[in-house]
Design an enzyme around this catalytic site. Structure first.
Site, mmCIF file in Angstrom:
data_model
loop_
_atom_site.group_PDB
_atom_site.id
_atom_site.type_symbol
_atom_site.label_atom_id
_atom_site.label_comp_id
_atom_site.label_asym_id
_atom_site.label_seq_id
_atom_site.Cartn_x
_atom_site.Cartn_y
_atom_site.Cartn_z
ATOM 1 N N ASP A 12 0.804 -1.227 0.000
ATOM 2 C CA ASP A 12 0.000 0.000 0.000
ATOM 3 C C ASP A 12 0.837 1.276 0.000
ATOM 4 O O ASP A 12 0.436 2.305 0.551
ATOM 5 C CB ASP A 12 -0.957 0.019 1.214
ATOM 6 C CG ASP A 12 -1.868 -1.187 1.212
ATOM 7 O OD1 ASP A 12 -2.231 -1.642 0.111
ATOM 8 O OD2 ASP A 12 -2.215 -1.671 2.307
ATOM 9 N N LYS A 15 1.707 2.292 -5.067
ATOM 10 C CA LYS A 15 2.254 1.784 -6.342
ATOM 11 C C LYS A 15 1.319 2.079 -7.517
ATOM 12 O O LYS A 15 1.763 2.471 -8.600
ATOM 13 C CB LYS A 15 2.488 0.264 -6.246
ATOM 14 C CG LYS A 15 3.477 -0.140 -5.174
ATOM 15 C CD LYS A 15 3.546 -1.634 -4.990
ATOM 16 C CE LYS A 15 2.315 -2.279 -4.403
ATOM 17 N NZ LYS A 15 2.028 -1.959 -3.000
ATOM 18 N N GLY A 39 -4.555 -4.234 -3.835
ATOM 19 C CA GLY A 39 -5.559 -3.207 -4.123
ATOM 20 C C GLY A 39 -4.790 -1.956 -4.498
ATOM 21 O O GLY A 39 -4.167 -1.328 -3.643
ATOM 22 N N HIS A 40 -4.746 -1.639 -5.780
ATOM 23 C CA HIS A 40 -3.955 -0.496 -6.258
ATOM 24 C C HIS A 40 -4.902 0.625 -6.664
ATOM 25 O O HIS A 40 -5.698 0.480 -7.589
ATOM 26 C CB HIS A 40 -3.068 -0.925 -7.433
ATOM 27 C CG HIS A 40 -2.017 -1.928 -7.038
ATOM 28 N ND1 HIS A 40 -1.102 -2.441 -7.909
ATOM 29 C CD2 HIS A 40 -1.737 -2.479 -5.828
ATOM 30 C CE1 HIS A 40 -0.308 -3.272 -7.249
ATOM 31 N NE2 HIS A 40 -0.680 -3.316 -5.986
ATOM 32 N N GLN A 221 1.919 -6.027 -3.291
ATOM 33 C CA GLN A 221 2.347 -6.144 -1.889
ATOM 34 C C GLN A 221 3.630 -5.319 -1.694
ATOM 35 O O GLN A 221 3.804 -4.327 -2.378
ATOM 36 C CB GLN A 221 2.575 -7.621 -1.493
ATOM 37 C CG GLN A 221 1.291 -8.434 -1.388
ATOM 38 C CD GLN A 221 0.723 -8.871 -2.713
ATOM 39 O OE1 GLN A 221 1.391 -9.535 -3.488
ATOM 40 N NE2 GLN A 221 -0.520 -8.521 -2.977
HETATM 41 P P1 GDP Z 1 -0.843 0.414 -3.539
HETATM 42 O O1 GDP Z 1 -1.426 -0.884 -3.096
HETATM 43 O O2 GDP Z 1 0.628 0.477 -3.296
HETATM 44 O O3 GDP Z 1 -1.200 0.775 -4.939
HETATM 45 O O4 GDP Z 1 -1.486 1.532 -2.589
HETATM 46 P P2 GDP Z 1 -3.036 1.641 -2.169
HETATM 47 O O5 GDP Z 1 -3.806 2.105 -3.320
HETATM 48 O O6 GDP Z 1 -3.479 0.410 -1.486
HETATM 49 O O7 GDP Z 1 -2.943 2.728 -1.029
HETATM 50 C C1 GDP Z 1 -2.412 3.989 -1.245
HETATM 51 C C2 GDP Z 1 -3.478 5.051 -0.885
HETATM 52 O O8 GDP Z 1 -2.871 6.314 -0.775
HETATM 53 C C3 GDP Z 1 -4.552 5.209 -1.945
HETATM 54 O O9 GDP Z 1 -5.751 5.562 -1.314
HETATM 55 C C4 GDP Z 1 -4.033 6.360 -2.792
HETATM 56 O O10 GDP Z 1 -5.075 7.090 -3.462
HETATM 57 C C5 GDP Z 1 -3.385 7.218 -1.752
HETATM 58 N N1 GDP Z 1 -2.223 7.978 -2.191
HETATM 59 C C6 GDP Z 1 -1.247 7.647 -3.080
HETATM 60 N N2 GDP Z 1 -0.299 8.591 -3.124
HETATM 61 C C7 GDP Z 1 -0.675 9.559 -2.247
HETATM 62 C C8 GDP Z 1 -0.073 10.783 -1.809
HETATM 63 O O11 GDP Z 1 0.996 11.173 -2.222
HETATM 64 N N3 GDP Z 1 -0.774 11.494 -0.872
HETATM 65 C C9 GDP Z 1 -1.958 11.078 -0.347
HETATM 66 N N4 GDP Z 1 -2.551 11.822 0.559
HETATM 67 N N5 GDP Z 1 -2.538 9.930 -0.736
HETATM 68 C C10 GDP Z 1 -1.887 9.164 -1.651
HETATM 69 P P1 IMO Z 2 -0.921 -4.133 -2.325
HETATM 70 O O1 IMO Z 2 -0.454 -4.671 -3.649
HETATM 71 C C1 IMO Z 2 -0.936 -4.605 1.990
HETATM 72 C C2 IMO Z 2 -0.995 -8.669 3.563
HETATM 73 C C3 IMO Z 2 -2.246 -9.135 4.278
HETATM 74 C C4 IMO Z 2 -1.635 -10.144 5.243
HETATM 75 C C5 IMO Z 2 -0.518 -10.766 4.426
HETATM 76 C C6 IMO Z 2 -0.900 -12.069 3.740
HETATM 77 O O2 IMO Z 2 -2.212 -3.430 -2.364
HETATM 78 O O3 IMO Z 2 0.166 -3.366 -1.657
HETATM 79 P P2 IMO Z 2 -2.534 -12.809 1.772
HETATM 80 O O4 IMO Z 2 -3.863 -12.309 1.347
HETATM 81 O O5 IMO Z 2 -1.466 -12.662 0.745
HETATM 82 O O6 IMO Z 2 -2.620 -14.188 2.344
HETATM 83 O O7 IMO Z 2 -2.114 -11.867 3.021
HETATM 84 O O8 IMO Z 2 -0.167 -9.806 3.442
HETATM 85 N N1 IMO Z 2 -1.225 -8.163 2.197
HETATM 86 C C7 IMO Z 2 -1.161 -6.869 1.870
HETATM 87 N N2 IMO Z 2 -0.966 -5.781 2.641
HETATM 88 N N3 IMO Z 2 -1.063 -4.474 0.661
HETATM 89 C C8 IMO Z 2 -1.225 -5.554 -0.134
HETATM 90 O O9 IMO Z 2 -1.224 -5.475 -1.476
HETATM 91 C C9 IMO Z 2 -1.327 -6.820 0.475
HETATM 92 N N4 IMO Z 2 -1.528 -8.085 0.011
HETATM 93 C C10 IMO Z 2 -1.443 -8.886 1.076
HETATM 94 O O10 IMO Z 2 -2.889 -8.080 4.941
HETATM 95 O O11 IMO Z 2 -1.047 -9.467 6.327
HETATM 96 MG MG MG Z 3 -2.938 -1.581 -1.824
#
Ligand code: GDP
Ligand code: IMO
Ligand code: MG
Length: 421
Positions: A12, A15, A39-40, A221
């Site tokens: 998270d 990415k 979840g991107h 991840q």
């Molecule tokens: P990912 O899994 O690495 O793609 O990240 P996620 O989407 O799960 O979580 C990142 C969260 O931070 C999302 O809600 C994005 O919209 C938000 N986000 C990304 N970059 C920024 C930033 O620079 N500032 C803020 N405030 N939010 C951001």
């Molecule tokens: P993105 O790509 C954050 C965590 C889960 C759990 C562990 C194992 O959005 O960054 P699994 O479902 O693989 O058996 O879970 O890894 N986890 C993540 N945490 N971002 C993710 O993906 C994750 N995918 C799995 O919360 O601790």
């Molecule tokens: Mg994510």
């Protein structure tokens, strides 16, 4: 030529947004591991979209997207995701390809994931319960079904055989759940999948690399969730680090150029497992609130803490990171004081390396304090306009890691990214 973009923490890191930003500079965006546990988040026409399995280049008309062999793919989630993509007026069938070697997540994998978590008692991984672990176990156990198998007339027989095996396992774990509705959806989604461009991913990508096309491999991840190098057993079931690109796409290591590592300006983790810099106080609450730190896949509150340079240094080492992207810097705008973890006290002894087992020792983070910049940075557009205090914070991180922050993200929007010279 292949560049890699991946997370350096526990996932998270942002990415999705960064891949979406870079996508116009690449011909192909390819996912190489993970599955719908990811979840991107990205913003398209100011509307939020969360992608789970489809690469984050899908909203760019001229970008080809490949789901690589290293991914485990849930057809049901894919169908749902494609419906969302279509609602933005994008014809995903034009630019989305799937490797025939990609393993399928079956409804029983999801049930097995649940059963496995239940059996762990108080030591739960905190899995997303999307069937990731069991699907990878069937891959390495040489039982799994692959996307290419779908086109074979023996598919249903193979499915029934595997399902029976899973049922025995579920019975032995005393886990009972009616999965008939899941199965119905699954078979519907399989029909839908047959419309996709199912390709031999390794020839597909290597041919294009030979033609001079540019590939961006999109990690899911984070490095600290890598099955080999993460905080085992609190990890996911794939190689999330750059080495995973070679096995997850079939590209040779010599073709990899930049490894772009994404880190938040602080740190989060969702699910169980060690997190040395975790905050249980008001500052942690503030980070969660301002950063809106709730899981994009499961909605769970993310655990929050200060940036951990010991873990980041380790992640830079195992990935060979050449450039850093620092996201969510704006979340720190309001803080009077910021902290950075520079070493751990492991059972009272100072170390600057990640120990083998973070859970069986007491780990205290040693923190260095920084003054907060106390400025709203969300509208800034150039490196020169960043607050001087913030530059000091970033310079310290650059020096500690020996890798430079090349971009700072100052908001979730597509255009909120500042390139640092
Ligand atoms: P990912 O899994 O690495 O793609 O990240 P996620 O989407 O799960 O979580 C990142 C969260 O931070 C999302 O809600 C994005 O919209 C938000 N986000 C990304 N970059 C920024 C930033 O620079 N500032 C803020 N405030 N939010 C951001
Ligand atoms: P993105 O790509 C954050 C965590 C889960 C759990 C562990 C194992 O959005 O960054 P699994 O479902 O693989 O058996 O879970 O890894 N986890 C993540 N945490 N971002 C993710 O993906 C994750 N995918 C799995 O919360 O601790
Ligand atoms: Mg994510």
């Amino acid at each position: 030529m292949v560049d890699v973009l991946l997370g350096l923490q526990w996932g998270d890191e942002g990415k999705g947004k960064i891949v979406d930003y870079f996508a116009p500079h690449y011909d192909i965006i390819a996912r190489f591991q993970g599955g719908p546990n990811a979840g991107h988040t990205l913003y398209v026409n100011d509307k939020k979209v969360v992608l789970h399995q489809v690469p984050s280049g899908i909203f760019h008309e001229n970008t080809t997207n490949l789901i690589g062999n290293g991914v485990v793919l849930d057809p049901v989630t894919l169908k749902r995701e494609c419906d969302t993509i279509r609602s933005f007026g994008v014809d995903y069938r034009k630019n989305l390809y799937i490797s025939e070697r990609t393993h399928l997540i079956l409804p029983t994998h999801r049930a097995l994931d649940k059963a496995s978590e239940l059996s762990k008692g108080t030591e739960k991984i905190g899995s997303t319960l999307k069937g990731i672990g069991p699907a990878y176990m069937d891959k390495t156990g040489r039982n799994g079904l692959r996307v290419g198998d779908l086109l074979d007339k023996s598919f249903t027989t193979q499915y029934i055989k595997l399902r029976l095996k899973h049922q025995k396992l579920l019975d032995s774990l005393n886990f009972h759940e009616d999965i008939s509705a899941w199965e119905e959806e699954f078979f519907e989604a399989l029909e839908f999948m047959k419309e996709f461009k199912i390709v031999n991913g390794e020839y597909f990508i290597n041919d294009r690399i030979r033609q001079g096309k540019k590939v961006l491999a999109e990690g899911a991840q984070g490095s600290m969730l890598d099955v080999d190098f993460g905080t085992f057993p609190f990890v996911t079931s794939s190689n999330t680090i750059s080495a995973g690109v070679c096995t997850g796409l079939g590209v040779p290591p010599q073709k990899i150029r930049d490894v772009i590592g994404v880190t938040k300006a602080y740190c989060t983790r969702v699910g169980g497992g060690p997190f040395p810099t975790e905050l249980h106080d008001a500052a942690g609450e503030e980070l969660r609130k301002i950063g809106n730190e709730f899981g994009a896949t499961t909605g769970r509150p993310r655990r929050c803490g200060w940036i951990d340079l010991v873990a980041l240094n380790f992640a830079c080492m195992v990935n060979g990171v050449t450039k850093l992207v620092m996201t969510k810097a704006d979340v720190l705008d309001a803080f009077d004081e910021l902290k950075v973890c520079t070493s751990y006290l492991v059972n009272g002894k100072k170390v600057d390396q990640v120990p083998f087992q973070l859970t069986r020792v007491t780990v205290e983070p040693e923190l260095k304090s920084f003054k907060g910049w106390k400025t709203d940075i969300t509208a800034l557009q150039s490196a020169g306009s960043l607050p001087a205090v913030m530059k000091q914070y970033v310079a310290f991180i650059n020096e500690y890691l020996g890798v430079k922050v090349a971009y700072i993200s100052n908001g979730p929007g597509r255009d909120q990214l500042i390139e640092i010279q």
